[in-house]
Design an enzyme around this catalytic site. Structure first.
Site, short mmCIF file in Angstrom:
data_model
loop_
_atom_site.label_atom_id
_atom_site.label_comp_id
_atom_site.label_asym_id
_atom_site.label_seq_id
_atom_site.Cartn_x
_atom_site.Cartn_y
_atom_site.Cartn_z
N ARG A 29 0.84 -1.21 0.00
CA ARG A 29 0.00 0.00 0.00
C ARG A 29 0.87 1.26 0.00
O ARG A 29 0.98 1.96 -1.00
CB ARG A 29 -0.94 -0.02 1.22
N ASP A 30 1.57 1.53 1.10
CA ASP A 30 2.34 2.77 1.20
C ASP A 30 3.49 2.75 0.18
O ASP A 30 3.82 3.78 -0.41
CB ASP A 30 2.91 2.91 2.62
N HIS A 221 5.22 4.55 12.68
CA HIS A 221 5.28 4.46 11.22
C HIS A 221 6.29 5.51 10.74
O HIS A 221 5.97 6.69 10.68
CB HIS A 221 3.86 4.74 10.71
N HIS A 223 9.01 7.16 8.06
CA HIS A 223 9.60 7.28 6.73
C HIS A 223 11.07 7.66 6.96
O HIS A 223 11.39 8.36 7.92
CB HIS A 223 8.85 8.32 5.90
N CYS A 254 4.22 9.43 0.53
CA CYS A 254 2.84 9.87 0.40
C CYS A 254 2.79 10.88 -0.73
O CYS A 254 3.51 11.88 -0.71
CB CYS A 254 2.34 10.49 1.70
N ASN A 263 9.36 4.48 3.11
CA ASN A 263 9.17 4.06 4.51
C ASN A 263 10.48 3.49 5.03
O ASN A 263 11.34 3.06 4.26
CB ASN A 263 8.13 2.93 4.58
#
Ligand code: HMG
Ligand code: MG
Length: 320
Positions: A29-30, A221, A223, A254, A263
């Protein structure tokens, strides 16, 4: 001060940090949402199957936002319909509003993640809503999740720094995190969306959060835009945090956060944790095999340092 209580790689964990960590693999996803290239659905499914083979218990595999906003994940319905269920593996999807929730439920999603931010400008750019409006959107989503027995996670982006507003105070982040939990999120993942936080930022947020809630419900989370992600993981471990999101190969970012790069790479995280004697349930060799699949599909070297080192020099002996 923490001290070593056993041997590295296979010995006991260092004292003062959790003995076991859960890693949420967010690459599909990310990771993919920020790639220029849109991977074919079959290639995504092949990669996800390899990730599951490596021992992850949670994989974020889709996003039910507006398909025009994130075309890379516009096939999320097909992905969820075609995913092979696996015992012990949870597949999670981002859900921004009730429309997204209906789409997710129709293709069998059983674990969702709602997302908002600790800074107003970022939240507006990302979701076309104020923070207060995002809570209005989530109320029926989380109610429906409860009614259907669907597990709900929450994300708070820009919890430390915003690309538009700069420093975000710990107090603001704490309010948003606590609100998401009060609304029914089982776990909240706190995001350093543009990779600017350093361990003192972590300490400041976690000490305030610890006064308000049980830190076992917090995930982090990171990055790795400025190379501080692993230092932050270590600081978080010392504060007792035992859930981290990361992305295979270090993919990610993002599209609505200028300058946000990948990430924290899962290989780098697993290498650190296993070295500290922390169990993850992840087989590093299999993870590297999984990442090769997506690296080849994307046709460019991925940024994870541990991944590239293992490709070149092989696995650490205890992992082989
Ligand atoms: P909006 O434009 O405010 O929606 O979207 P709206 O309610 O005004 O509706 C406008 C149109 O969109 C309507 O269609 C809706 O049906 C449609 P029309 O009537 O004009 O034909 N629509 C939808 N269609 C499909 N699925 C939906 C949906 N919702 C509305 N769910 C929205 C609001 C949030 C959906 C939009 O702004 C959006 O999709 N944004 C993308 C946000 C995004 O994906 N960002 C990246 C993920 S977050 C992230 O990466 C951070 C994280 O990793 C943590 C960290 O690192 O910090 C999680
Ligand atoms: Mg992210």
């Amino acid at each position: 001060m923490p001290s070593w209580s056993g041997g590295r790689r296979g010995g006991e964990a260092m004292t003062g940090i959790p003995g076991r960590v859960r890693i949420v693999e967010v690459g599909p996803r990310d990771g993919l949402q920020n790639e220029r290239e849109v991977l074919p659905t079959e290639a995504k499914l092949a990669w996800i199957a390899k990730i599951a083979d490596a021992g992850f218990t949670e994989i974020e595999t889709g996003s039910f936002v507006r398909p025009e906003a994130v075309p890379q994940l516009a096939d999320s319905e097909e992905i969820f319909r075609m995913l092979a269920p696996r015992a012990g593996v949870r597949y999670t999807a981002l859900v921004p509003n009730m429309r997204g929730m209906e789409r997710a439920l129709l293709c069998g999603v059983r674990s969702i993640a709602v997302f908002t931010a600790a800074s107003e400008t970022f939240n507006r750019k990302n979701t076309n809503a104020s923070i207060a409006q995002s809570f209005e959107r989530f109320a029926p989503v989380l109610e429906r999740a409860r009614a259907e027995g669907v597990r709900a996670r929450g994300y708070v982006s820009t919890a430390f720094y915003c690309p538009y507003e700069g420093r975000v105070t710990a107090e603001r982040a704490v309010e948003v995190i606590v609100r998401l939990m009060d609304m029914g999120c089982e776990e909240v993942s706190v995001g350093d969306t543009i990779g600017m936080a350093v361990p003192s930022d972590l300490a400041s947020l976690l000490s305030r959060l610890g006064d308000r809630l049980d830190l076992s419900r917090i995930a982090l989370h990171f990055h790795d835009t400025r190379g501080t992600a692993l230092a932050n993981v270590y600081a978080a471990l010392l504060a007792g945090i035992a859930v981290f999101d990361s992305s295979a190969g270090g993919l990610g970012g993002c599209p609505y956060a200028p300058g946000a790069t990948g990430n924290l790479a899962t290989e780098d995280l697993v290498y650190l944790l296993h070295g500290l004697g922390v169990e993850t349930g992840v087989n590093l060799g299999r993870l590297v095999e999984a990442t090769r699949v997506v690296e080849e599909a994307l046709g460019r070297p991925l940024p994870s340092k541990a991944y590239q080192a293992i490709r070149l020099a092989g696995l650490p002996r205890a992992e082989a």
